[in-house]
Design a protein around this motif. Structure first.
Motif, PDB file in Angstrom:
ATOM      1  N   ASN A 106       0.796  -1.294  -0.190  1.00  0.00           N
ATOM      2  CA  ASN A 106       0.252  -0.001  -0.284  1.00  0.00           C
ATOM      3  C   ASN A 106       0.983   0.808   0.365  1.00  0.00           C
ATOM      4  N   VAL A 107       1.750   0.807   0.526  1.00  0.00           N
ATOM      5  CA  VAL A 107       3.183   2.322   0.746  1.00  0.00           C
ATOM      6  C   VAL A 107       4.100   2.540   0.271  1.00  0.00           C
ATOM      7  N   GLY A 124       0.746  -6.226   7.641  1.00  0.00           N
ATOM      8  CA  GLY A 124       1.713  -5.395   9.088  1.00  0.00           C
ATOM      9  C   GLY A 124       2.690  -5.550   8.910  1.00  0.00           C
ATOM     10  N   THR A 125       3.283  -5.396   7.826  1.00  0.00           N
ATOM     11  CA  THR A 125       4.932  -4.945   7.831  1.00  0.00           C
ATOM     12  C   THR A 125       5.730  -4.270   7.019  1.00  0.00           C
ATOM     13  N   VAL A 126       6.809  -3.801   6.994  1.00  0.00           N
ATOM     14  CA  VAL A 126       7.556  -2.643   6.326  1.00  0.00           C
ATOM     15  C   VAL A 126       8.682  -3.222   6.296  1.00  0.00           C
ATOM     16  N   ASN A 127       9.012  -2.777   4.753  1.00  0.00           N
ATOM     17  CA  ASN A 127      10.371  -3.324   4.628  1.00  0.00           C
ATOM     18  C   ASN A 127      11.684  -2.889   4.299  1.00  0.00           C
ATOM     19  N   LEU A 128      12.361  -3.041   4.388  1.00  0.00           N
ATOM     20  CA  LEU A 128      13.318  -2.518   3.492  1.00  0.00           C
ATOM     21  C   LEU A 128      14.321  -2.531   2.320  1.00  0.00           C
ATOM     22  N   TRP A 129      14.517  -1.937   1.517  1.00  0.00           N
ATOM     23  CA  TRP A 129      15.172  -2.230   0.803  1.00  0.00           C
ATOM     24  C   TRP A 129      16.416  -1.814   0.267  1.00  0.00           C
ATOM     25  N   SER A 130      17.491  -2.387   0.211  1.00  0.00           N
ATOM     26  CA  SER A 130      18.466  -1.841  -1.101  1.00  0.00           C
ATOM     27  C   SER A 130      18.707  -1.837  -2.190  1.00  0.00           C
ATOM     28  N   ILE A 131      18.563  -0.323  -3.671  1.00  0.00           N
ATOM     29  CA  ILE A 131      18.669  -0.876  -4.710  1.00  0.00           C
ATOM     30  C   ILE A 131      20.235  -0.663  -5.087  1.00  0.00           C
ATOM     31  N   ALA A 132      21.508  -2.133  -5.292  1.00  0.00           N
ATOM     32  CA  ALA A 132      22.621  -1.872  -6.165  1.00  0.00           C
ATOM     33  C   ALA A 132      22.667  -2.685  -6.840  1.00  0.00           C
ATOM     34  N   ASP A 133      23.763  -1.942  -7.908  1.00  0.00           N
ATOM     35  CA  ASP A 133      24.008  -3.115  -8.939  1.00  0.00           C
ATOM     36  C   ASP A 133      22.377  -3.496 -10.307  1.00  0.00           C
ATOM     37  N   SER A 134      22.093  -2.366  -9.749  1.00  0.00           N
ATOM     38  CA  SER A 134      20.503  -2.512 -10.448  1.00  0.00           C
ATOM     39  C   SER A 134      19.643  -3.739  -9.673  1.00  0.00           C
ATOM     40  N   PRO A 150       0.399  -0.394   7.809  1.00  0.00           N
ATOM     41  CA  PRO A 150       0.645   0.887   6.804  1.00  0.00           C
ATOM     42  C   PRO A 150       0.153   1.320   5.821  1.00  0.00           C
ATOM     43  N   LEU A 151      -0.018   3.037   6.000  1.00  0.00           N
ATOM     44  CA  LEU A 151      -1.086   3.615   5.321  1.00  0.00           C
ATOM     45  C   LEU A 151       0.289   4.004   4.491  1.00  0.00           C
ATOM     46  N   THR A 152       1.291   4.643   5.272  1.00  0.00           N
ATOM     47  CA  THR A 152       2.202   6.226   4.708  1.00  0.00           C
ATOM     48  C   THR A 152       3.501   6.691   5.349  1.00  0.00           C
ATOM     49  N   SER A 153       5.085   6.467   5.023  1.00  0.00           N
ATOM     50  CA  SER A 153       5.934   5.951   5.268  1.00  0.00           C
ATOM     51  C   SER A 153       6.409   7.297   5.448  1.00  0.00           C
ATOM     52  N   ALA A 154       8.352   7.152   4.885  1.00  0.00           N
ATOM     53  CA  ALA A 154       8.436   8.819   4.779  1.00  0.00           C
ATOM     54  C   ALA A 154      10.363   8.549   5.219  1.00  0.00           C
ATOM     55  N   LEU A 155      10.921   8.058   4.249  1.00  0.00           N
ATOM     56  CA  LEU A 155      12.399   8.570   4.779  1.00  0.00           C
ATOM     57  C   LEU A 155      12.776   9.599   4.877  1.00  0.00           C
ATOM     58  N   VAL A 156      14.066  10.181   5.429  1.00  0.00           N
ATOM     59  CA  VAL A 156      15.179  11.100   5.930  1.00  0.00           C
ATOM     60  C   VAL A 156      16.386  10.826   6.321  1.00  0.00           C
ATOM     61  N   GLN A 157      16.914  11.572   5.674  1.00  0.00           N
ATOM     62  CA  GLN A 157      18.455  11.050   5.711  1.00  0.00           C
ATOM     63  C   GLN A 157      19.030  12.362   7.351  1.00  0.00           C
ATOM     64  N   LEU A 158      19.469  12.000   8.042  1.00  0.00           N
ATOM     65  CA  LEU A 158      19.885  13.622   9.269  1.00  0.00           C
ATOM     66  C   LEU A 158      21.226  14.204   8.519  1.00  0.00           C
ATOM     67  N   GLY A 159      22.260  15.188   8.835  1.00  0.00           N
ATOM     68  CA  GLY A 159      22.996  15.563   8.784  1.00  0.00           C
ATOM     69  C   GLY A 159      24.356  14.751   9.347  1.00  0.00           C
ATOM     70  N   ASP A 160      24.165  13.960  10.054  1.00  0.00           N
ATOM     71  CA  ASP A 160      25.376  12.759  10.762  1.00  0.00           C
ATOM     72  C   ASP A 160      24.987  11.990  10.075  1.00  0.00           C
ATOM     73  N   GLY A 161      24.526  11.300   8.912  1.00  0.00           N
ATOM     74  CA  GLY A 161      24.480   9.958   7.894  1.00  0.00           C
ATOM     75  C   GLY A 161      23.824   9.062   8.270  1.00  0.00           C
ATOM     76  N   THR A 162      22.495   9.331   9.518  1.00  0.00           N
ATOM     77  CA  THR A 162      21.792   8.907  10.618  1.00  0.00           C
ATOM     78  C   THR A 162      20.407   9.277   9.824  1.00  0.00           C
ATOM     79  N   VAL A 163      19.641   7.553   9.215  1.00  0.00           N
ATOM     80  CA  VAL A 163      18.448   7.542   8.637  1.00  0.00           C
ATOM     81  C   VAL A 163      17.226   7.844   9.389  1.00  0.00           C
ATOM     82  N   LEU A 164      15.723   8.193   9.034  1.00  0.00           N
ATOM     83  CA  LEU A 164      14.492   8.324  10.028  1.00  0.00           C
ATOM     84  C   LEU A 164      13.494   7.532   9.420  1.00  0.00           C
ATOM     85  N   LEU A 165      13.085   6.750   9.393  1.00  0.00           N
ATOM     86  CA  LEU A 165      12.053   6.177   8.861  1.00  0.00           C
ATOM     87  C   LEU A 165      10.601   6.473   9.795  1.00  0.00           C
TER      88      LEU A 165
END
Length: 926
Positions: A106-107, A124-134, A150-165
């Motif tokens: 859904n999102v 009822g799950t959220v999966n995190l994926w990484s795209i590397a080499d297509s 889950p109906l919505t999600s958002a990702l952001v990378q903080l200044g120190d490299g931390t990723v927030l979901l």
């Protein structure tokens, strides 16, 4: 060469089903991925419909990274597809299918720079994926606790490299997960409470990559409110619960400004409630922060709501209070409960143009609206959008003069499409929505350029007349001739709870209509609105289509006892033939209506025993052809004394081995020739003469044939036959006018055909251009809710050149013989033909041997035991029957193979340059 001129499809009503990147918008259209460039100055609309999913697309995300652009799509079929641009760069292809989710996806949200994206599912799950080499790989699976969808999600990378979901959905809380490095997993660090309904949208605003810059999270909810949360860099500890207690923490319904902390151990961010935005009157579906460019360099928020409006919010420079700076969409008093009175049913999606100077939104009708910021007037001006059906397209009908195309479908609307001509540019657009109904529409037919008839599940048919508004609009923008036949009605409206379009007169200068004074809001077509519609210099916007483009209803036709299944109009416009769904001979009758006084011509034609699926009048209206689910076809001849009556001429109760789904007459120049299409995967061509019809040609394919259509005119002594299948393929066959032999056969490229069953094929009445060139167009309606129009091409009359235009899924395309089915030569070679025949012979020999062994075993057991049980006797009988059927099938294949070998030696003509054509083996045998 085939070129697809026009595609029409409505967007999916899901807040996550679209994304906009520079030069491309991708959105879900049924189970297809639609590609559109809203910034295209030529207004060409959808450029491609890509098929890979088997169910509705709910989520779309575009990622631009070092390896190029990727499109990620999630669907109700529980899969995620990764799309990559083709070598030509004009479209995309699916390169990977991810099947880890166990529920509807859904999102989607992502970070383009890192190639990281998150997917949320109804499991009822959220999966995190990484795209590397297509290639995308699963990084982490998060099970949401307490469980919610889950109906919505958002990702952001903080200044120190931390990723927030951030994740939210069928709960009134927002969960924040964070990871400090690529090798560490995401952990729940905070839960934000405050909303009182489901949270439908989340978006982070990060104006800079500086670690000291604050980040704002916007959240939209079904409680009608938007909340803003500020993430501020701070080393001071925040009070609150431990991460292990966050999931089970009680939710407080207050404006509490309690701080939460997220981030790495040495780089913490305090999360506090910033503002509550109040202004929408219904659910808020999406919130999006504007790109940091141009006028919108300061933080600006776009929200789309079910209250028929989208709002642009900005903080006041002096007070810091967030205010609604601009409101777009439906803000008048003409909001109603139906689209016919103005309501668009709310906006499900709101997106910013990549440069921040434009917005687009999707409404309930599946249409996209656009606005662009005009700096000179400091205002937002509406731009051209796109529209299309949102459910299965069931019927098509060209105007007799070819000036426009009508389509109707299960979304309960009838739409009129035509070609906008200006400054040497051509593009197809929706110019009217003649019928907005309360029942699913099943069929349509055009009597004259000013009148059409449609049938629906309501058991009756309705006749509509063209209003002056549409007539003048088509004349001004499409170059058609204004009607001179009688007096056209001015316009039409429809009661809020009604189904019948009522003719109304345009209001005069004193706002008087029909002799009585009416309030501007009560009368849908005031003088101002009428003049604005007539004087448009562009195709109408969605508001005009929904309010001012209805056609007044002229007549209702009664008589059928069940849902109307099919209808056909005579070529002279004097008769209408209709049929309804039926399971007995009493209801499977064909009813005729004359179009002068709209009376039924009695008695009805009784012939079939099940639902009549197709009706067609011969080019001179002498014969009426009908086909049915009972596998038979019937031909009725026009009476000599009574031109309105038809009598049975000839029939074939077993014309196909399975139900017949469609029929079509060939041009008059061929004599009386017609084609039938059946679920037995065959198209049969029949020649009518001396009171009987002979099958002169059979074309087979690998799927049930659901639609068939002959082209309108002969081209260089040959005729084109098109047929569509249940799998969405469209085949084009060129037949010799004299012998009806196959001259060439081809299938449309897979990227140009529907992903669902083809429901209707209609050739545009051919117009002669300069010289001897002939241009043809074909429209294709499909179950995938799309229309494709005009396959364009020109031919000088040389044999073997295919020049025509086709509209499929309401699309337009061009095809040449060089674009035959992939691998055509290899499949047609005699060596491969022999190989396939040997293959089948081996299979049948094996089955024959198995049957002999079984019989011998039964006989030996009988000799030994002196008795045979009932079960073994039944087994012996079954084996014997299987053996008989095997021998019959083997004989049939041997005969077919012999005929194909003979056909391989036939020449197409007497010319010495003519090469021998191999016969294409049906795909069912490949």
């Amino acid at each position: 060469m085939a070129t697809l001129d026009f595609l029409a499809a409505g967007g999916n009503r899901h807040p996550s089903a679209a994304d906009w990147a520079p030069g491309l918008m991708a959105f879900g259209a049924g189970n297809n991925l639609a590609l559109w460039n809203p910034e295209d100055e030529l207004c060409r609309g959808i450029t491609a419909l890509l098929s890979a999913h088997t169910d509705t697309i709910n989520a779309v995300k575009i990622l631009d990274g070092d390896t190029g652009r990727r499109i990620i799509t999630g669907s109700a079929d529980r899969t995620i597809h990764v799309w990559k641009a083709t070598l030509e760069g004009s479209t995309f292809e699916s390169i990977q299918c991810l099947t880890e989710h166990q529920g509807s996806v859904n999102v989607l949200s992502g970070l383009s720079d890192s190639g990281l994206f998150a997917s949320g599912s109804a499991d009822g799950t959220v999966n995190l994926w990484s795209i590397a080499d297509s290639e995308a790989r699963l990084v982490q699976l998060i099970s949401l606790k307490p469980r919610y969808l889950p109906l919505t999600s958002a990702l952001v990378q903080l200044g120190d490299g931390t990723v927030l979901l951030a994740v939210a959905g069928t709960s009134n809380r927002i969960q924040l997960y964070a990871r400090s490095g690529d090798a560490t997993p995401f952990e729940l660090q905070a839960t934000l409470a405050g909303h009182e309904g489901w949270v439908r949208s989340l978006d982070f605003d990060m104006r800079s990559s500086d670690s000291e810059t604050d980040i704002i999270l916007a959240s939209a909810s079904q409680d009608k409110y938007i909340r803003l949360w500020r993430l501020h860099r701070s080393q001071e500890p925040a009070y609150g619960l431990e991460p292990s207690d966050l999931a089970s923490a009680p939710v407080k319904k207050s404006l509490s400004n309690k701080a939460h902390q997220v981030g790495a151990a040495k780089h913490k961010y305090n999360v506090t409630f910033e503002a509550l935005l109040i202004g929408h009157e219904d659910w808020v579906y999406t919130v999006r922060w504007a790109p940091s460019q141009g006028k919108l360099a300061t933080s600006t928020l776009l929200s789309a709501s079910a209250d028929n409006s989208i709002a642009i919010w900005r903080a006041d420079e002096t007070s810091g209070v967030w205010i609604c700076e601009t409101r777009l969409g439906e803000i008048s008093a003409q909001k109603g409960s139906t689209t016919a009175t103005g309501s668009t049913g709310g906006f499900w999606i709101g997106l910013w143009r990549p440069d921040g100077l434009g917005v687009t939104s999707l409404g309930r009708t599946g249409s996209w609206k656009q606005w662009a910021y005009d700096s000179s007037s400091d205002s937002w001006l509406q731009q051209m959008g796109i529209s299309g059906h949102t459910k299965e397209v069931q019927g098509l009908a060209w105007a007799p003069d070819g000036s426009y195309l009508l389509s109707t479908g299960s979304d309960q609307t009838t739409r009129l499409f035509s070609e906008w001509k200006r400054n040497g540019n051509l593009s197809w657009h929706e110019f009217a929505r003649p019928q907005i109904h309360g029942y699913d529409l099943n069929c349509i037919g055009a009597l004259t350029p000013n009148q059409f008839i449609s049938g629906a599940d309501e058991k009756l048919l309705r006749v509509f007349n063209k209003p002056k508004v549409t007539d003048q609009l088509l004349s001004n923008l499409c170059g058609t001739k204004s009607s001179t036949e009688g007096e056209l009605p001015d316009a039409a409206n429809i009661p809020v709870l009604g189904l019948s379009n009522k003719a109304v007169a345009a209001a005069g200068d004193d706002n008087v209509a029909n002799g009585t004074e009416e309030d501007e809001h009560d009368h849908p077509l005031t003088n101002v609105a009428h003049n604005a519609a007539v004087q448009l210099d562009h195709p109408p916007f969605e508001e005009h289509l929904a309010r001012h483009s209805l056609w007044p209803e002229h007549e209702k036709l009664y008589g059928h006892g069940y849902e109307v299944s099919t209808a056909a109009c005579s070529n002279d416009g004097m008769l209408v033939a209709t049929a309804c769904k039926a399971s007995s001979i009493d209801h499977s009758v064909i009813r005729l209506y004359e179009s002068q006084e709209w009376r039924e011509v009695k008695p009805p034609l009784t012939a079939h025993s099940l639902t009549v699926t197709g009706l067609a009048f011969s080019p001179d209206d002498r014969y009426l052809l009908s086909v049915s689910r009972d596998r038979g076809w019937f031909v009725f001849e026009r009476g000599q004394s009574d031109s309105k009556a038809y009598n049975l001429y000839c029939n074939n109760p077993k014309g196909h081995s399975r139900m017949i789904l469609d029929c079509s007459w060939a041009p008059k120049d061929l004599g009386y020739v017609f084609a039938t299409a059946g679920r037995d995967k065959a198209v049969k061509v029949w020649r009518l003469a001396d009171g009987k019809a002979e099958c002169v040609r059979t074309e087979t394919t690998n799927a049930a044939v659901t639609a068939v259509a002959f082209s309108m005119k002969l081209d260089a002594s040959n005729v084109t036959l098109a047929f569509g299948t249940e799998e969405g393929n469209v085949h084009i066959v060129r037949l010799d006018a004299d012998s009806l032999g196959v001259l060439s056969s081809a299938m449309l490229d897979q990227k140009n055909v529907p992903s669902g069953a083809v429901n209707a094929l209609r050739w545009r009445p051919i117009r002669y251009d300069s010289g001897d060139a002939i241009q043809g167009q074909i429209a294709v309606a499909s179950d995938d809710a799309s229309e494709r129009r005009t396959l364009q091409g020109n031919t000088s009359g040389a044999v073997g050149k295919s020049g025509w235009n086709g509209l499929a899924k309401q699309s337009l395309t061009d095809l040449s013989e060089s674009e035959a089915s992939p691998g055509l030569g290899s499949f047609a070679s005699p060596t491969v033909l022999r190989g396939y025949s040997y293959h089948y012979m081996l299979v049948y020999v094996s089955m024959f041997g198995l049957g002999i062994i079984t019989i011998v075993e039964v006989v030996l057991e009988y000799q030994e035991c002196r008795t045979v049980s009932n079960g073994r006797a039944a087994g012996a009988i079954f084996t014997f029957m299987a053996l008989v059927f095997t021998m019959v099938s083997l004989t049939s294949h041997i005969r077919t193979y012999s005929r194909r070998k003979e056909c391989q030696g036939e020449r197409l003509c007497g010319s010495s340059q003519c090469v021998r054509k191999s016969v294409i083996l049906p795909e069912s045998s490949r």
